[in-house]
Design a protein around this motif. Sequence first.
Motif, mmCIF file in Angstrom:
data_model
loop_
_atom_site.group_PDB
_atom_site.id
_atom_site.type_symbol
_atom_site.label_atom_id
_atom_site.label_comp_id
_atom_site.label_asym_id
_atom_site.label_seq_id
_atom_site.Cartn_x
_atom_site.Cartn_y
_atom_site.Cartn_z
ATOM 1 N N SER A 22 -8.360 18.599 -17.612
ATOM 2 C CA SER A 22 -10.023 18.655 -15.917
ATOM 3 C C SER A 22 -9.665 19.713 -15.507
ATOM 4 O O SER A 22 -9.487 20.651 -15.242
ATOM 5 N N PRO A 24 -11.954 22.152 -11.739
ATOM 6 C CA PRO A 24 -13.371 21.607 -11.009
ATOM 7 C C PRO A 24 -14.506 22.704 -11.729
ATOM 8 O O PRO A 24 -15.719 22.308 -10.944
ATOM 9 N N GLY A 78 -22.110 21.908 -16.861
ATOM 10 C CA GLY A 78 -22.302 20.993 -15.294
ATOM 11 C C GLY A 78 -21.224 21.590 -14.296
ATOM 12 O O GLY A 78 -20.585 22.571 -15.182
ATOM 13 N N ARG A 79 -21.111 21.281 -13.245
ATOM 14 C CA ARG A 79 -19.111 21.826 -13.051
ATOM 15 C C ARG A 79 -18.616 20.799 -12.657
ATOM 16 O O ARG A 79 -19.240 19.287 -12.234
ATOM 17 N N GLY A 80 -17.428 20.839 -13.423
ATOM 18 C CA GLY A 80 -16.283 20.059 -12.756
ATOM 19 C C GLY A 80 -16.564 18.697 -14.155
ATOM 20 O O GLY A 80 -17.601 18.069 -14.205
ATOM 21 N N ILE A 85 -18.296 14.208 -16.374
ATOM 22 C CA ILE A 85 -19.120 15.504 -16.254
ATOM 23 C C ILE A 85 -19.617 15.053 -14.526
ATOM 24 O O ILE A 85 -20.092 14.137 -13.986
ATOM 25 N N SER A 86 -18.900 15.735 -13.477
ATOM 26 C CA SER A 86 -18.739 15.557 -11.921
ATOM 27 C C SER A 86 -20.512 15.851 -11.639
ATOM 28 O O SER A 86 -21.208 15.274 -10.551
ATOM 29 N N ASN A 87 -20.538 17.198 -11.462
ATOM 30 C CA ASN A 87 -21.711 17.326 -10.218
ATOM 31 C C ASN A 87 -22.651 18.770 -11.778
ATOM 32 O O ASN A 87 -22.166 19.266 -11.969
ATOM 33 N N ARG A 88 -23.913 18.694 -11.039
ATOM 34 C CA ARG A 88 -25.052 19.807 -11.100
ATOM 35 C C ARG A 88 -24.987 19.757 -12.923
ATOM 36 O O ARG A 88 -24.608 20.623 -13.476
ATOM 37 N N VAL A 89 -25.564 18.492 -13.010
ATOM 38 C CA VAL A 89 -25.374 17.556 -14.806
ATOM 39 C C VAL A 89 -26.351 18.138 -15.397
ATOM 40 O O VAL A 89 -27.550 17.610 -14.436
ATOM 41 N N ARG A 90 -26.721 19.359 -15.906
ATOM 42 C CA ARG A 90 -28.005 19.947 -17.152
ATOM 43 C C ARG A 90 -27.951 19.469 -18.314
ATOM 44 O O ARG A 90 -26.806 19.475 -19.074
#
Length: 146
Positions: A99, A101, A117-119, A131-136
Amino acid sequence: MNSKRLFFVGLVLAGCLALGQAVPRQGVQKKIKFPEYDSQTGKIKSLLMGEQAVPQANGSILIKGVRLETYVYDGSVRKADLIIEAPQCFFSFRTRIASSPGAMRVSRADGSASISGRGFTWSQRDSVLVISNRVRTIMQSGFKAE
């Protein structure tokens, strides 16, 4: 350090954890590989690799220069399917979870799709990626559900 020695070091560490023993204290390891095998077929289903592995006080390992590959098989021929890359992540031998972040990218080996993404959290035993954040997502021909 050659790949046979790295494989042996990984087996020793995994054996210590399986037996509930402390992981030997070691410094930074370079060019590491942590495979996960299918319990039914014995074939490798994923491989977590890194440029460096730094043991942490909590028992996890900080892996720098992360690359994780999942595999599919055409008969006995192994082919890379998904490739996950990140600057670094933490990996637990006990849970077989990686894992981070930070930034990450996953792509199909054939280039047909990618997600960044981020995380993220990767469960090596279950082959599950979150995938946690800012997924593209970018798709050429895409991902298909199996």
